[in-house]
Scaffold this motif. Structure first.
Motif, PDB file in Angstrom:
ATOM      1  N   ILE A  53       0.867  -1.180   0.000  1.00 53.12           N
ATOM      2  CA  ILE A  53       0.000   0.000   0.000  1.00 53.12           C
ATOM      3  C   ILE A  53       0.899   1.224   0.000  1.00 53.12           C
ATOM      4  O   ILE A  53       1.841   1.320   0.788  1.00 53.12           O
ATOM      5  N   ARG A  54       0.617   2.174  -0.891  1.00 54.47           N
ATOM      6  CA  ARG A  54       1.395   3.405  -0.979  1.00 54.47           C
ATOM      7  C   ARG A  54       0.485   4.606  -0.724  1.00 54.47           C
ATOM      8  O   ARG A  54      -0.605   4.687  -1.293  1.00 54.47           O
ATOM      9  N   LEU A  55       0.938   5.503   0.119  1.00 54.22           N
ATOM     10  CA  LEU A  55       0.265   6.777   0.325  1.00 54.22           C
ATOM     11  C   LEU A  55       1.135   7.846  -0.313  1.00 54.22           C
ATOM     12  O   LEU A  55       2.241   8.124   0.159  1.00 54.22           O
ATOM     13  N   ILE A  56       0.658   8.437  -1.404  1.00 53.61           N
ATOM     14  CA  ILE A  56       1.435   9.365  -2.221  1.00 53.61           C
ATOM     15  C   ILE A  56       0.837  10.764  -2.101  1.00 53.61           C
ATOM     16  O   ILE A  56      -0.387  10.930  -2.116  1.00 53.61           O
ATOM     17  N   GLY A  57       1.690  11.755  -1.983  1.00 54.45           N
ATOM     18  CA  GLY A  57       1.240  13.148  -1.934  1.00 54.45           C
ATOM     19  C   GLY A  57       1.737  13.932  -3.119  1.00 54.45           C
ATOM     20  O   GLY A  57       2.907  13.831  -3.493  1.00 54.45           O
ATOM     21  N   GLU A  58       0.840  14.729  -3.716  1.00 51.32           N
ATOM     22  CA  GLU A  58       1.201  15.552  -4.866  1.00 51.32           C
ATOM     23  C   GLU A  58       0.474  16.888  -4.782  1.00 51.32           C
ATOM     24  O   GLU A  58      -0.548  17.004  -4.109  1.00 51.32           O
ATOM     25  N   CYS A  59       1.007  17.875  -5.487  1.00 54.61           N
ATOM     26  CA  CYS A  59       0.336  19.163  -5.637  1.00 54.61           C
ATOM     27  C   CYS A  59      -0.046  19.326  -7.099  1.00 54.61           C
ATOM     28  O   CYS A  59       0.826  19.335  -7.976  1.00 54.61           O
ATOM     29  N   GLN A  60      -1.357  19.416  -7.361  1.00 55.20           N
ATOM     30  CA  GLN A  60      -1.843  19.493  -8.735  1.00 55.20           C
ATOM     31  C   GLN A  60      -2.988  20.496  -8.811  1.00 55.20           C
ATOM     32  O   GLN A  60      -3.926  20.450  -8.002  1.00 55.20           O
ATOM     33  N   SER A  76      -3.213  16.457  -3.512  1.00 53.97           N
ATOM     34  CA  SER A  76      -3.784  15.134  -3.768  1.00 53.97           C
ATOM     35  C   SER A  76      -3.074  14.107  -2.896  1.00 53.97           C
ATOM     36  O   SER A  76      -1.838  14.014  -2.924  1.00 53.97           O
ATOM     37  N   LEU A  77      -3.852  13.378  -2.111  1.00 55.82           N
ATOM     38  CA  LEU A  77      -3.336  12.257  -1.330  1.00 55.82           C
ATOM     39  C   LEU A  77      -3.890  10.991  -1.964  1.00 55.82           C
ATOM     40  O   LEU A  77      -5.113  10.791  -2.003  1.00 55.82           O
ATOM     41  N   ILE A  78      -2.998  10.161  -2.470  1.00 54.21           N
ATOM     42  CA  ILE A  78      -3.392   9.010  -3.276  1.00 54.21           C
ATOM     43  C   ILE A  78      -3.024   7.725  -2.552  1.00 54.21           C
ATOM     44  O   ILE A  78      -1.871   7.534  -2.154  1.00 54.21           O
ATOM     45  N   ILE A  79      -4.011   6.865  -2.368  1.00 54.86           N
ATOM     46  CA  ILE A  79      -3.780   5.573  -1.708  1.00 54.86           C
ATOM     47  C   ILE A  79      -3.900   4.474  -2.759  1.00 54.86           C
ATOM     48  O   ILE A  79      -4.977   4.244  -3.310  1.00 54.86           O
ATOM     49  N   GLN A  80      -2.794   3.823  -3.039  1.00 55.24           N
ATOM     50  CA  GLN A  80      -2.751   2.733  -4.011  1.00 55.24           C
ATOM     51  C   GLN A  80      -2.495   1.424  -3.278  1.00 55.24           C
ATOM     52  O   GLN A  80      -1.598   1.359  -2.436  1.00 55.24           O
ATOM     53  N   ASP A  81      -3.262   0.398  -3.608  1.00 60.24           N
ATOM     54  CA  ASP A  81      -3.020  -0.906  -2.986  1.00 60.24           C
ATOM     55  C   ASP A  81      -2.963  -1.990  -4.051  1.00 60.24           C
ATOM     56  O   ASP A  81      -3.363  -1.780  -5.197  1.00 60.24           O
ATOM     57  N   THR A  82      -2.451  -3.138  -3.659  1.00 52.23           N
ATOM     58  CA  THR A  82      -2.361  -4.286  -4.569  1.00 52.23           C
ATOM     59  C   THR A  82      -3.356  -5.359  -4.125  1.00 52.23           C
ATOM     60  O   THR A  82      -3.062  -6.547  -4.195  1.00 52.23           O
ATOM     61  N   GLY A  83      -4.509  -4.910  -3.664  1.00 49.91           N
ATOM     62  CA  GLY A  83      -5.508  -5.820  -3.112  1.00 49.91           C
ATOM     63  C   GLY A  83      -6.418  -6.436  -4.150  1.00 49.91           C
ATOM     64  O   GLY A  83      -6.088  -6.550  -5.335  1.00 49.91           O
TER      65      GLY A  83
END
Length: 224
Positions: free
Chosen positions: A132-139, A144-151
């Motif tokens: 699981i990755r919690l990624i932060g970006e400015c757009q 943007s806080l993005i939660i990606q999982d491999t579920g």
């Protein structure tokens, strides 16, 4: 709701009757009974608190104590609280939110809860060995806080309803494994109360998982 509240009450009632009748008599069994009842009471309190919050969010009475905060600080705090759950499931949880992102104006407790709910949901639907990755970006003037999982992902049938109150992708799931189906709904309401939005993407393919994106407005400078 009545079903999910009734289940822990039935467990507690069974242990109390065993203690009163003497069927639970030795110290070891009694201690196990008390531990089990404590767990069920904690679950009841959690369910009732979720219902209270849902009601308060509906009528706009949930206060927001906003303050300026770095997204990285909020993300790090939330990840530290949810990390034991990921570790117990043997899931790699990574926080990738840059420290130099612009500030956001939020209630740290409420927004932290919304993010915690999303990460907890990702953990619940990701198998051991997953990531699981919690990624932060400015757009576009937003964080943007993005939660990606491999579920397991979310099916096309479930995707439109995922933020609906009391909705469960697996109706047969034990309530102790997922509450009332309020977590994602509460997260969405908290995010929207902050002027933000949330969206979800998934191909419904196990291993490819899901992507939840939270967008929050950047704190604007106060005019002099």
């Amino acid at each position: 709701v009545s079903h999910d509240l009734r289940t822990p009450l039935t467990v507690i009632k069974g242990y109390l009757e065993g203690l009163r009748s003497g069927q639970i008599a030795d110290r070891r069994t009694a201690e196990m009974a008390f531990d089990a009842m404590h767990t069920e009471v904690s679950r009841l309190l959690h369910l009732v608190d979720d219902l209270r919050q849902a009601s308060a969010l509906d009528d706009g009475s949930l206060p927001l104590n906003r303050q300026s905060m770095a997204p990285a600080d909020m993300a790090a705090d939330t990840v530290s609280r949810v990390m034991p759950l990921a570790t117990a499931q043997e899931i790699d949880l990574h926080c990738e939110v840059p420290a130099d992102l612009p500030l956001i104006n939020i209630d740290p407790d409420r927004m932290g809860q919304a993010l915690f709910n999303l990460l907890e949901n990702a953990i619940r639907h990701t198998p051991s060995g997953g990531t699981i990755r919690l990624i932060g970006e400015c757009q576009d003037g937003q964080i943007s806080l993005i939660i990606q999982d491999t579920g397991e992902g979310i099916s096309a049938d479930d995707l439109p309803h995922i933020f609906q109150r009391f909705y469960r992708t697996d109706p047969a799931r034990n309530p102790s494994e997922g509450g009332l189906g309020l977590g994602l709904s509460i997260s969405k309401s908290i995010i929207e109360a902050h002027g933000g939005m949330i969206k979800v993407e998934s191909e419904g393919v196990p291993g490819k998982g899901s992507i939840f994106t939270v967008c929050l407005p950047i704190k604007r400078a106060t005019p002099v």
